[in-house]
Design a protein around this motif. Sequence first.
Motif, PDB file in Angstrom:
ATOM      1  N   THR A   1      -1.170  -0.195  -6.302  1.00  0.00           N
ATOM      2  CA  THR A   1      -0.238   0.637  -5.552  1.00  0.00           C
ATOM      3  C   THR A   1       0.887   1.156  -6.442  1.00  0.00           C
ATOM      4  OG1 THR A   1      -0.699  -0.621  -3.541  1.00  0.00           O
ATOM      5  CG2 THR A   1       1.301   0.715  -3.547  1.00  0.00           C
TER       6      THR A   1
ATOM      7  N   ASN B   1       0.867  -1.172   0.000  1.00  0.00           N
ATOM      8  CA  ASN B   1       0.000   0.000   0.000  1.00  0.00           C
ATOM      9  C   ASN B   1       0.906   1.225   0.000  1.00  0.00           C
ATOM     10  OD1 ASN B   1      -2.278   1.671   0.220  1.00  0.00           O
ATOM     11  ND2 ASN B   1      -3.249   0.337   1.746  1.00  0.00           N
TER      12      ASN B   1
ATOM     13  N   TYR C   1      -7.254   0.444  -0.247  1.00  0.00           N
ATOM     14  CA  TYR C   1      -6.126   1.163  -0.835  1.00  0.00           C
ATOM     15  C   TYR C   1      -6.324   2.661  -0.638  1.00  0.00           C
ATOM     16  CZ  TYR C   1      -3.078   3.233  -4.332  1.00  0.00           C
ATOM     17  OH  TYR C   1      -2.141   3.994  -4.962  1.00  0.00           O
TER      18      TYR C   1
END
Length: 410
Positions: free
Chosen positions: A378, A231, A272
């Motif tokens: 990510t 992340n 996220y």
Amino acid sequence: MKRLFCFTFFFTYCFIVFGQTTAPDYIKSIQLKPIEENNFSTIVPLGTILELNFDDLQGDQKDYYYKIQLMNHDWTPSNLISNQYLSGFQSNIIFDVENSFNTFQNYTHYSVRFPNRNTRITKSGNYLVSILNSDDELIFTRRFTLYESKAIVGVSVSRSRNTANLNTQQTVNFIVNHSGIKINNPNQEIHVAILQNQNWKTAITNIQPQFYKPNQLIYRYTRKTNFWGGNQYLFFDNKIIRNSSINVAKVERKDLYHNYLYPYKVKEVKSYTYNPDINGQFIIRTLEGSNPKTEADYAMMHFSLEVEEEFTGKEVYVYGAFNNFNLSETNQMAYDSTRNTYTANILLKQGFYNYTFVTKSDDGSISQAETLGNFSKTENDYTVIVYYKPFGGLFDRVIGVGNILFEGER
């Protein structure tokens, strides 16, 4: 008996030199990077100037020495002797030494640039810079890689094509165009390393090309070159150490300043969160002085991770480039059962820091899955290093490097 002692000493010394990555507690703020602003990569063209900075909190102006050694692609020592890859001295004293000024935490700052007039590197490859004290005792090591532009490395990244990890992993594919170099046996003469965010701890190696074309090697795997997406890194900025600032909730003045970060709460369903980061790196800076190398102060940073329950059979760490992505007692978090919170207190120099939280399992594996989660979208930086050692060659050249910033598929 004398031969046995010498062999044992040599083996122990090599293990310490090439195995150690953790500096003693009084050595802080180690950073090896090019002199260009906002460039954190230690994988650079041959001839690029790199600068190593660190602080000694004992503040007594010791003599420290740097030593540079050529390594193989797998970070074992090369068989070349120093004058075959260095012009000048392999080891030299660090002359750029300054004491801290107007800080609560006294320290001595050390800085050295290379190549310099005493040490010039003449060959591409992996290199290890070791810092030793006046008794030739190893203090810490750092890695860097110098490359030639003899091959063109094209890199692409996509979300995983493995359906089981479609939303959590990223796949790296690449092509090596080597029209300038004749490669007879790629499986033996070529080695590659793939890095995510300049982190050698999670590098993927021992990958063979899948397909061959004239002057071209093609690496197109479905699983072997997959990385967990992770992340976005968390961050704080305490360039103003006396007051609350970005992600610093509270400040206390004791013997030093104590900065308390906002707690991060672990959710059962991870999500996220996009925020621009510098992929785990850090920048030393202060608004309370003109020279951050010697006028930036140290603060005790208080990290908190709120959880529903303790992670069974796992240790939790604060993770980032500030300690070279190492797991040690210094950045290990302790669990407080009364608050269901993991905490860690880490002494850090003023600046902008990226960090995250990871767990370590009994088998030694490191994961972000339980804390911030893994996501294929990510943003991550990927680097592919191509090593070449022809039949009869004595060392691993780095003939090409490819880099890509994957901004995710949104």
